[in-house]
Design a protein around this motif. Structure first.
Motif, PDB file in Angstrom:
ATOM      1  N   GLY A  34      12.613  53.361  21.261  1.00  0.00           N
ATOM      2  CA  GLY A  34      11.537  52.619  20.605  1.00  0.00           C
ATOM      3  C   GLY A  34      12.074  51.597  19.622  1.00  0.00           C
ATOM      4  N   ALA A  35      13.060  51.992  18.821  1.00  0.00           N
ATOM      5  CA  ALA A  35      13.665  51.064  17.854  1.00  0.00           C
ATOM      6  C   ALA A  35      14.355  49.911  18.586  1.00  0.00           C
ATOM      7  CB  ALA A  35      14.665  51.801  16.967  1.00  0.00           C
ATOM      8  N   PHE A  36      15.020  50.220  19.690  1.00  0.00           N
ATOM      9  CA  PHE A  36      15.694  49.203  20.497  1.00  0.00           C
ATOM     10  C   PHE A  36      14.676  48.206  21.066  1.00  0.00           C
ATOM     11  CE2 PHE A  36      17.130  47.949  24.797  1.00  0.00           C
ATOM     12  CZ  PHE A  36      18.284  47.251  24.472  1.00  0.00           C
ATOM     13  N   ASP A  37      13.602  48.714  21.661  1.00  0.00           N
ATOM     14  CA  ASP A  37      12.577  47.840  22.260  1.00  0.00           C
ATOM     15  C   ASP A  37      11.887  46.982  21.202  1.00  0.00           C
ATOM     16  OD1 ASP A  37      13.184  48.880  24.742  1.00  0.00           O
ATOM     17  OD2 ASP A  37      11.532  50.339  24.722  1.00  0.00           O
ATOM     18  N   THR A  38      11.588  47.569  20.048  1.00  0.00           N
ATOM     19  CA  THR A  38      10.954  46.822  18.958  1.00  0.00           C
ATOM     20  C   THR A  38      11.869  45.707  18.476  1.00  0.00           C
ATOM     21  OG1 THR A  38       9.686  48.755  18.261  1.00  0.00           O
ATOM     22  CG2 THR A  38       9.979  47.007  16.634  1.00  0.00           C
ATOM     23  N   PHE A  39      13.145  46.034  18.321  1.00  0.00           N
ATOM     24  CA  PHE A  39      14.121  45.035  17.886  1.00  0.00           C
ATOM     25  C   PHE A  39      14.169  43.858  18.848  1.00  0.00           C
ATOM     26  CE2 PHE A  39      18.399  43.260  18.181  1.00  0.00           C
ATOM     27  CZ  PHE A  39      18.600  42.841  16.872  1.00  0.00           C
ATOM     28  N   LEU A  40      14.261  44.159  20.145  1.00  0.00           N
ATOM     29  CA  LEU A  40      14.342  43.084  21.142  1.00  0.00           C
ATOM     30  C   LEU A  40      13.081  42.223  21.150  1.00  0.00           C
ATOM     31  CD1 LEU A  40      16.121  44.605  24.261  1.00  0.00           C
ATOM     32  CD2 LEU A  40      17.053  43.142  22.471  1.00  0.00           C
ATOM     33  N   ALA A  41      11.931  42.837  20.947  1.00  0.00           N
ATOM     34  CA  ALA A  41      10.669  42.088  20.922  1.00  0.00           C
ATOM     35  C   ALA A  41      10.631  41.106  19.748  1.00  0.00           C
ATOM     36  CB  ALA A  41       9.489  43.053  20.843  1.00  0.00           C
ATOM     37  N   GLN A  42      11.326  41.434  18.671  1.00  0.00           N
ATOM     38  CA  GLN A  42      11.332  40.578  17.481  1.00  0.00           C
ATOM     39  C   GLN A  42      12.411  39.501  17.523  1.00  0.00           C
ATOM     40  OE1 GLN A  42      11.874  43.521  14.424  1.00  0.00           O
ATOM     41  NE2 GLN A  42       9.729  44.146  14.458  1.00  0.00           N
ATOM     42  N   ARG A  43      13.410  39.650  18.361  1.00  0.00           N
ATOM     43  CA  ARG A  43      14.545  38.725  18.387  1.00  0.00           C
ATOM     44  C   ARG A  43      14.437  37.774  19.570  1.00  0.00           C
ATOM     45  NH1 ARG A  43      19.154  39.869  15.114  1.00  0.00           N
ATOM     46  NH2 ARG A  43      19.900  37.953  16.086  1.00  0.00           N
ATOM     47  N   LYS A  44      13.770  36.666  19.356  1.00  0.00           N
ATOM     48  CA  LYS A  44      13.568  35.674  20.410  1.00  0.00           C
ATOM     49  C   LYS A  44      14.891  35.032  20.835  1.00  0.00           C
ATOM     50  CE  LYS A  44       9.246  36.497  20.309  1.00  0.00           C
ATOM     51  NZ  LYS A  44       8.846  37.622  21.108  1.00  0.00           N
ATOM     52  N   ASP A  45      15.886  35.007  19.922  1.00  0.00           N
ATOM     53  CA  ASP A  45      17.180  34.412  20.261  1.00  0.00           C
ATOM     54  C   ASP A  45      17.923  35.218  21.331  1.00  0.00           C
ATOM     55  OD1 ASP A  45      17.542  36.498  18.396  1.00  0.00           O
ATOM     56  OD2 ASP A  45      19.382  35.623  17.614  1.00  0.00           O
ATOM     57  N   LEU A  46      17.503  36.463  21.555  1.00  0.00           N
ATOM     58  CA  LEU A  46      18.143  37.300  22.576  1.00  0.00           C
ATOM     59  C   LEU A  46      17.399  37.291  23.904  1.00  0.00           C
ATOM     60  CD1 LEU A  46      19.137  40.386  20.394  1.00  0.00           C
ATOM     61  CD2 LEU A  46      20.615  38.528  21.172  1.00  0.00           C
ATOM     62  N   ALA A  47      16.343  36.488  23.993  1.00  0.00           N
ATOM     63  CA  ALA A  47      15.516  36.467  25.201  1.00  0.00           C
ATOM     64  C   ALA A  47      16.312  36.070  26.437  1.00  0.00           C
ATOM     65  CB  ALA A  47      14.328  35.532  25.011  1.00  0.00           C
ATOM     66  N   THR A  48      17.305  35.208  26.285  1.00  0.00           N
ATOM     67  CA  THR A  48      18.096  34.760  27.435  1.00  0.00           C
ATOM     68  C   THR A  48      19.457  35.454  27.503  1.00  0.00           C
ATOM     69  OG1 THR A  48      19.037  32.920  26.176  1.00  0.00           O
ATOM     70  CG2 THR A  48      17.004  32.485  27.426  1.00  0.00           C
ATOM     71  N   ALA A  49      19.665  36.449  26.644  1.00  0.00           N
ATOM     72  CA  ALA A  49      20.944  37.154  26.620  1.00  0.00           C
ATOM     73  C   ALA A  49      20.875  38.407  27.490  1.00  0.00           C
ATOM     74  CB  ALA A  49      21.288  37.543  25.185  1.00  0.00           C
ATOM     75  N   LYS A  50      22.039  38.864  27.915  1.00  0.00           N
ATOM     76  CA  LYS A  50      22.131  40.113  28.665  1.00  0.00           C
ATOM     77  C   LYS A  50      22.277  41.245  27.656  1.00  0.00           C
ATOM     78  CE  LYS A  50      23.986  38.073  32.830  1.00  0.00           C
ATOM     79  NZ  LYS A  50      25.047  38.101  33.826  1.00  0.00           N
ATOM     80  N   VAL A  51      21.229  42.078  27.560  1.00  0.00           N
ATOM     81  CA  VAL A  51      21.183  43.159  26.572  1.00  0.00           C
ATOM     82  C   VAL A  51      20.808  44.447  27.287  1.00  0.00           C
ATOM     83  CG1 VAL A  51      20.165  43.939  24.399  1.00  0.00           C
ATOM     84  CG2 VAL A  51      20.367  41.489  24.845  1.00  0.00           C
TER      85      VAL A  51
END
Length: 196
Positions: free
Chosen positions: A122-139
Motif C-alpha cells: 500500500g505504501a509503495f502504490d501510494t508513493f508511486l501515485a504521488q510521484r509523476k516523475d516516475l510515470a515513465t520509469a521502470k519501477v
C-alpha cells in the motif's frame, strides 16, 4: 586590531624560511596518479574479467498498465535498490532519472530500474501515485524480504547492507559495479566511466 595588522605585516615580510621536504611535481599530470579502472575507486565492489551475471529477485505482481520490469538484453543496466521510507533514496531519484537521460545523450545506452524493498504494498502504490516523475520509469517491488535476501547473497556480502544500493551491469549482463550509499552530483563522470 592595530597589533593584529602589524603582526600580519611582519609575517608577510619575514616569509617562511623553512624548506619543504616534499618533492615538487613538475606538472599537474605527474602529481595525479592515473587510475586505469574507474570502478576500482568509485564502486564498493567492482568486477573485471569473469563477473557474475546480474539477475533480478522475484518481483511482486505489477499493477495493470505498469511498465514491465525485466533486465534488458544487449543494453547496459543500472538497478537502484530503494524503499519509500529511505529518505536518501528518495532524494537521489530525480538525479538518477536525469543521469539516465544524460548517459543516453552521451552515447551510453542504459536502462534504469528502480527496485523497491518495501514490504508494504500500500505504501509503495501510494508513493508511486504521488510521484509523476516516475510515470515513465521502470519501477518494481520485490515479492518478499526473504526473496530479496536470498537473491542479494549472490552479489552483496551482507544482505542487510543499508540502501540505497546501486548495481551497474554491462550490455552482456555481467555485473560491473556495486555501490552503496547516496550519490552526489559530482559522481556522474565516474558512473559514466563505469558504464562505458
Amino acid at each position: 586590531m592595530k597589533y593584529a595588522l602589524l603582526s600580519l605585516a611582519l609575517l608577510a615580510v619575514a616569509g617562511c624560511n623553512e624548506k619543504s621536504t616534499q618533492p615538487v611535481a613538475s606538472s599537474r599530470y605527474e602529481a595525479v596518479k592515473a587510475i586505469s579502472d574507474p570502478a576500482a575507486r568509485w564502486c564498493d565492489t567492482s568486477f573485471t574479467g569473469v563477473a557474475p551475471r546480474l539477475t533480478l529477485p522475484a518481483l511482486a505482481a505489477a499493477k495493470p498498465g505498469a511498465i514491465p520490469v525485466a533486465l534488458p538484453k544487449g543494453k547496459r543496466v543500472w538497478v537502484n535498490l530503494w524503499a519509500t521510507w529511505c529518505q536518501p533514496c528518495l532524494r537521489e531519484m530525480p538525479l538518477l532519472l536525469k543521469w539516465r537521460d544524460d548517459l543516453r545523450k552521451d552515447g551510453v545506452d542504459v536502462d534504469l530500474l528502480f527496485l523497491s524493498l518495501d514490504e508494504d504494498a500500500g505504501a509503495f502504490d501510494t508513493f508511486l501515485a504521488q510521484r509523476k516523475d516516475l510515470a515513465t520509469a521502470k519501477v518494481a517491488r520485490v515479492a518478499s524480504q526473504h526473496d530479496y535476501e536470498q537473491w542479494a547473497k549472490a552479489f552483496i556480502k551482507d544482505p542487510s547492507t543499508p540502501i540505497p544500493i546501486h548495481m551497474l551491469a554491462t550490455a552482456d549482463g555481467s555485473l560491473r559495479c556495486i555501490r552503496t550509499g547516496s550519490l552526489r552530483e559530482g559522481d556522474y563522470p565516474a558512473a559514466k566511466a563505469v558504464l562505458r
